[in-house]
Design a protein around this motif. Structure first.
Motif, PDB file in Angstrom:
ATOM      1  N   ASP A  50      47.731  60.189  30.754  1.00 60.04           N
ATOM      2  CA  ASP A  50      47.055  58.928  30.498  1.00 60.04           C
ATOM      3  C   ASP A  50      47.473  57.893  31.550  1.00 60.04           C
ATOM      4  OD1 ASP A  50      49.599  58.061  29.808  1.00 60.04           O
ATOM      5  OD2 ASP A  50      49.208  58.037  27.656  1.00 60.04           O
ATOM      6  N   LEU A  51      46.974  56.663  31.407  1.00 57.79           N
ATOM      7  CA  LEU A  51      47.218  55.621  32.405  1.00 57.79           C
ATOM      8  C   LEU A  51      48.704  55.355  32.599  1.00 57.79           C
ATOM      9  CD1 LEU A  51      46.031  53.488  34.302  1.00 57.79           C
ATOM     10  CD2 LEU A  51      45.957  51.905  32.357  1.00 57.79           C
ATOM     11  N   PHE A  52      49.464  55.322  31.500  1.00 58.16           N
ATOM     12  CA  PHE A  52      50.906  55.096  31.595  1.00 58.16           C
ATOM     13  C   PHE A  52      51.568  56.223  32.384  1.00 58.16           C
ATOM     14  CE2 PHE A  52      55.231  55.829  29.988  1.00 58.16           C
ATOM     15  CZ  PHE A  52      55.805  54.596  30.270  1.00 58.16           C
ATOM     16  N   GLY A  53      51.158  57.452  32.103  1.00 52.67           N
ATOM     17  CA  GLY A  53      51.719  58.600  32.805  1.00 52.67           C
ATOM     18  C   GLY A  53      51.418  58.574  34.288  1.00 52.67           C
ATOM     19  N   VAL A  54      50.237  58.113  34.664  1.00 49.96           N
ATOM     20  CA  VAL A  54      49.854  58.012  36.078  1.00 49.96           C
ATOM     21  C   VAL A  54      50.765  57.034  36.796  1.00 49.96           C
ATOM     22  CG1 VAL A  54      48.044  57.283  37.677  1.00 49.96           C
ATOM     23  CG2 VAL A  54      47.453  58.676  35.683  1.00 49.96           C
ATOM     24  N   TYR A  55      50.971  55.854  36.188  1.00 50.95           N
ATOM     25  CA  TYR A  55      51.846  54.855  36.816  1.00 50.95           C
ATOM     26  C   TYR A  55      53.298  55.320  36.848  1.00 50.95           C
ATOM     27  CZ  TYR A  55      48.383  51.156  37.315  1.00 50.95           C
ATOM     28  OH  TYR A  55      47.304  50.405  37.724  1.00 50.95           O
ATOM     29  N   LEU A  56      53.751  55.929  35.768  1.00 52.90           N
ATOM     30  CA  LEU A  56      55.141  56.395  35.704  1.00 52.90           C
ATOM     31  C   LEU A  56      55.408  57.445  36.766  1.00 52.90           C
ATOM     32  CD1 LEU A  56      57.887  56.435  34.329  1.00 52.90           C
ATOM     33  CD2 LEU A  56      57.004  58.161  32.746  1.00 52.90           C
ATOM     34  N   LEU A  57      54.523  58.436  36.879  1.00 49.29           N
ATOM     35  CA  LEU A  57      54.739  59.510  37.843  1.00 49.29           C
ATOM     36  C   LEU A  57      54.625  58.983  39.273  1.00 49.29           C
ATOM     37  CD1 LEU A  57      55.439  62.351  37.013  1.00 49.29           C
ATOM     38  CD2 LEU A  57      53.141  63.084  37.586  1.00 49.29           C
ATOM     39  N   GLY A  58      53.720  58.037  39.491  1.00 55.68           N
ATOM     40  CA  GLY A  58      53.586  57.452  40.821  1.00 55.68           C
ATOM     41  C   GLY A  58      54.837  56.693  41.238  1.00 55.68           C
ATOM     42  N   LEU A 100      52.433  49.921  43.067  1.00 57.71           N
ATOM     43  CA  LEU A 100      51.538  49.651  41.940  1.00 57.71           C
ATOM     44  C   LEU A 100      50.095  49.472  42.388  1.00 57.71           C
ATOM     45  CD1 LEU A 100      53.772  47.200  39.854  1.00 57.71           C
ATOM     46  CD2 LEU A 100      53.169  49.553  39.264  1.00 57.71           C
ATOM     47  N   VAL A 101      49.907  48.775  43.499  1.00 59.43           N
ATOM     48  CA  VAL A 101      48.550  48.584  44.032  1.00 59.43           C
ATOM     49  C   VAL A 101      47.967  49.921  44.466  1.00 59.43           C
ATOM     50  CG1 VAL A 101      47.216  47.582  45.936  1.00 59.43           C
ATOM     51  CG2 VAL A 101      48.908  46.199  44.746  1.00 59.43           C
ATOM     52  N   SER A 102      48.771  50.758  45.130  1.00 59.99           N
ATOM     53  CA  SER A 102      48.309  52.066  45.601  1.00 59.99           C
ATOM     54  C   SER A 102      47.883  52.954  44.432  1.00 59.99           C
ATOM     55  CB  SER A 102      49.422  52.765  46.400  1.00 59.99           C
ATOM     56  OG  SER A 102      49.824  51.985  47.510  1.00 59.99           O
ATOM     57  N   ILE A 103      48.699  52.976  43.379  1.00 56.86           N
ATOM     58  CA  ILE A 103      48.384  53.785  42.207  1.00 56.86           C
ATOM     59  C   ILE A 103      47.099  53.293  41.538  1.00 56.86           C
ATOM     60  CG2 ILE A 103      49.182  54.438  39.891  1.00 56.86           C
ATOM     61  CD1 ILE A 103      52.072  54.134  41.024  1.00 56.86           C
ATOM     62  N   THR A 104      46.964  51.973  41.447  1.00 52.84           N
ATOM     63  CA  THR A 104      45.771  51.397  40.828  1.00 52.84           C
ATOM     64  C   THR A 104      44.511  51.772  41.593  1.00 52.84           C
ATOM     65  OG1 THR A 104      47.059  49.510  40.011  1.00 52.84           O
ATOM     66  CG2 THR A 104      44.664  49.251  40.094  1.00 52.84           C
ATOM     67  N   LEU A 105      44.571  51.676  42.920  1.00 47.34           N
ATOM     68  CA  LEU A 105      43.404  52.005  43.736  1.00 47.34           C
ATOM     69  C   LEU A 105      43.005  53.469  43.577  1.00 47.34           C
ATOM     70  CD1 LEU A 105      44.201  50.044  47.038  1.00 47.34           C
ATOM     71  CD2 LEU A 105      42.514  49.468  45.271  1.00 47.34           C
ATOM     72  N   VAL A 106      44.003  54.352  43.530  1.00 44.93           N
ATOM     73  CA  VAL A 106      43.710  55.778  43.364  1.00 44.93           C
ATOM     74  C   VAL A 106      43.096  56.038  41.996  1.00 44.93           C
ATOM     75  CG1 VAL A 106      44.736  58.069  43.163  1.00 44.93           C
ATOM     76  CG2 VAL A 106      45.452  56.564  44.990  1.00 44.93           C
ATOM     77  N   PHE A 107      43.637  55.391  40.984  1.00 46.25           N
ATOM     78  CA  PHE A 107      43.125  55.598  39.622  1.00 46.25           C
ATOM     79  C   PHE A 107      41.682  55.111  39.497  1.00 46.25           C
ATOM     80  CE2 PHE A 107      42.526  54.564  35.129  1.00 46.25           C
ATOM     81  CZ  PHE A 107      42.988  55.730  34.528  1.00 46.25           C
ATOM     82  N   LEU A 108      41.342  54.038  40.206  1.00 45.57           N
ATOM     83  CA  LEU A 108      39.997  53.474  40.127  1.00 45.57           C
ATOM     84  C   LEU A 108      39.016  54.128  41.090  1.00 45.57           C
ATOM     85  CD1 LEU A 108      40.859  49.666  39.859  1.00 45.57           C
ATOM     86  CD2 LEU A 108      40.222  51.222  38.006  1.00 45.57           C
ATOM     87  N   PHE A 109      39.543  54.967  42.001  1.00 43.53           N
ATOM     88  CA  PHE A 109      38.683  55.587  43.008  1.00 43.53           C
ATOM     89  C   PHE A 109      37.718  56.561  42.337  1.00 43.53           C
ATOM     90  CE2 PHE A 109      38.567  55.248  47.506  1.00 43.53           C
ATOM     91  CZ  PHE A 109      37.896  56.370  47.985  1.00 43.53           C
ATOM     92  N   PRO A 110      36.458  56.583  42.780  1.00 46.23           N
ATOM     93  CA  PRO A 110      35.467  57.496  42.172  1.00 46.23           C
ATOM     94  C   PRO A 110      35.926  58.949  42.230  1.00 46.23           C
ATOM     95  CG  PRO A 110      34.391  55.917  43.606  1.00 46.23           C
ATOM     96  CD  PRO A 110      35.868  55.756  43.829  1.00 46.23           C
ATOM     97  N   GLN A 111      35.834  59.636  41.120  1.00 50.60           N
ATOM     98  CA  GLN A 111      36.323  61.014  41.044  1.00 50.60           C
ATOM     99  C   GLN A 111      35.577  61.942  41.996  1.00 50.60           C
ATOM    100  OE1 GLN A 111      36.530  62.544  37.096  1.00 50.60           O
ATOM    101  NE2 GLN A 111      37.179  64.584  37.710  1.00 50.60           N
ATOM    102  N   LYS A 112      34.280  61.703  42.182  1.00 54.45           N
ATOM    103  CA  LYS A 112      33.494  62.563  43.055  1.00 54.45           C
ATOM    104  C   LYS A 112      33.953  62.477  44.513  1.00 54.45           C
ATOM    105  CE  LYS A 112      29.291  62.487  40.241  1.00 54.45           C
ATOM    106  NZ  LYS A 112      27.846  62.131  40.204  1.00 54.45           N
ATOM    107  N   SER A 113      34.543  61.343  44.870  1.00 50.93           N
ATOM    108  CA  SER A 113      35.008  61.160  46.251  1.00 50.93           C
ATOM    109  C   SER A 113      36.329  61.864  46.509  1.00 50.93           C
ATOM    110  CB  SER A 113      35.150  59.663  46.563  1.00 50.93           C
ATOM    111  OG  SER A 113      33.907  59.009  46.420  1.00 50.93           O
ATOM    112  N   LEU A 114      37.003  62.271  45.428  1.00 49.37           N
ATOM    113  CA  LEU A 114      38.265  62.997  45.559  1.00 49.37           C
ATOM    114  C   LEU A 114      38.151  64.337  44.835  1.00 49.37           C
ATOM    115  CD1 LEU A 114      40.936  60.198  45.013  1.00 49.37           C
ATOM    116  CD2 LEU A 114      40.409  61.383  47.135  1.00 49.37           C
ATOM    117  N   ALA A 115      37.164  65.110  45.272  1.00 45.74           N
ATOM    118  CA  ALA A 115      36.885  66.384  44.596  1.00 45.74           C
ATOM    119  C   ALA A 115      38.023  67.382  44.749  1.00 45.74           C
ATOM    120  CB  ALA A 115      35.584  66.973  45.135  1.00 45.74           C
TER     121      ALA A 115
END
Length: 205
Positions: A28-36, A69-84
């Motif tokens: 989940d979102l918390f896990g994404v930030y924690l692991l990043g 934090l900014v880097s993780i946020t940008l990756v999380f918001l990046f369109p999934q199709k663009s990072l296939a």
């Protein structure tokens, strides 16, 4: 200047790498930030513990935490199709982080007046420590413990810097590009170190 640049590059690369692994594992979102965050700063924490620098020094890097934090946020918001191809991109960013932090760790040891051996260990731990913690939290076998060539490149960077063969910033950046390229090439072509398996051989009848 080279120290700050390498810190920023390594922080961004490993924060993105950790976030990608977390999304691969459907955290989940918390896990994404924690692991990043753990991936970006875990190696530095391990290095500081080993060479006697207070781990609390990491909390003084306010700018680096903000960048992560900014880097993780940008990756999380990046369109999934663009990072296939999540796995491939994760390994590319991991290679960049490995190289940047390995060099930074070795420079850290040299600036403290420590011997070549300490520069090599600092390079390996700073370059791969965050990735080890990331993989363990994600339930994966750490790359550095596989027969795949990974930490060897960090050790080579540490040896070169520990011997004080780098006399100019442009040479340092060249070393960064070379180590990154070697890691990516070893990943693409599946270069590996010798290993021995103790698992029993199964003979098909």
């Amino acid at each position: 200047m080279s120290w700050e640049v390498l810190s920023i590059i390594g922080t961004v690369a490993f924060a993105i790498s950790g976030a990608i692994v977390a999304m691969e594992e459907e955290y989940d979102l918390f896990g994404v930030y924690l692991l990043g965050i753990v991936t970006a700063f875990g190696g530095g924490a391990i290095r500081n513990s080993l060479i006697g620098v207070p781990v609390s020094a990491l909390w003084e890097q306010t700018l680096m935490f903000q960048i992560a934090l900014v880097s993780i946020t940008l990756v999380f918001l990046f369109p999934q199709k663009s990072l296939a191809h999540w796995n491939r991109w994760g390994n590319y960013f991991d290679a960049i982080g490995l190289s940047a932090f390995a060099i930074q760790g070795a420079l850290f040891a040299v600036n403290l007046g420590l011997p070549v051996s300490a520069a090599i260990v600092a390079a390996i731990l700073t370059g791969s420590g965050g990735g080890i913690i990331r993989d363990l939290l994600a339930g994966r076998r750490p790359l550095v413990l596989k027969h795949e060539i990974y930490a060897v490149w960090a050790g080579i960077a540490g040896l070169i810097i520990g011997l004080e063969l780098i006399k100019a910033d442009w040479v340092l950046y060249t070393l960064f590009v070379v180590i990154t390229a070697l890691r990516i090439v070893s990943y693409i072509f599946k270069w590996s170190l010798p290993f021995k398996s103790l698992k029993p051989t199964i003979i098909n009848k």
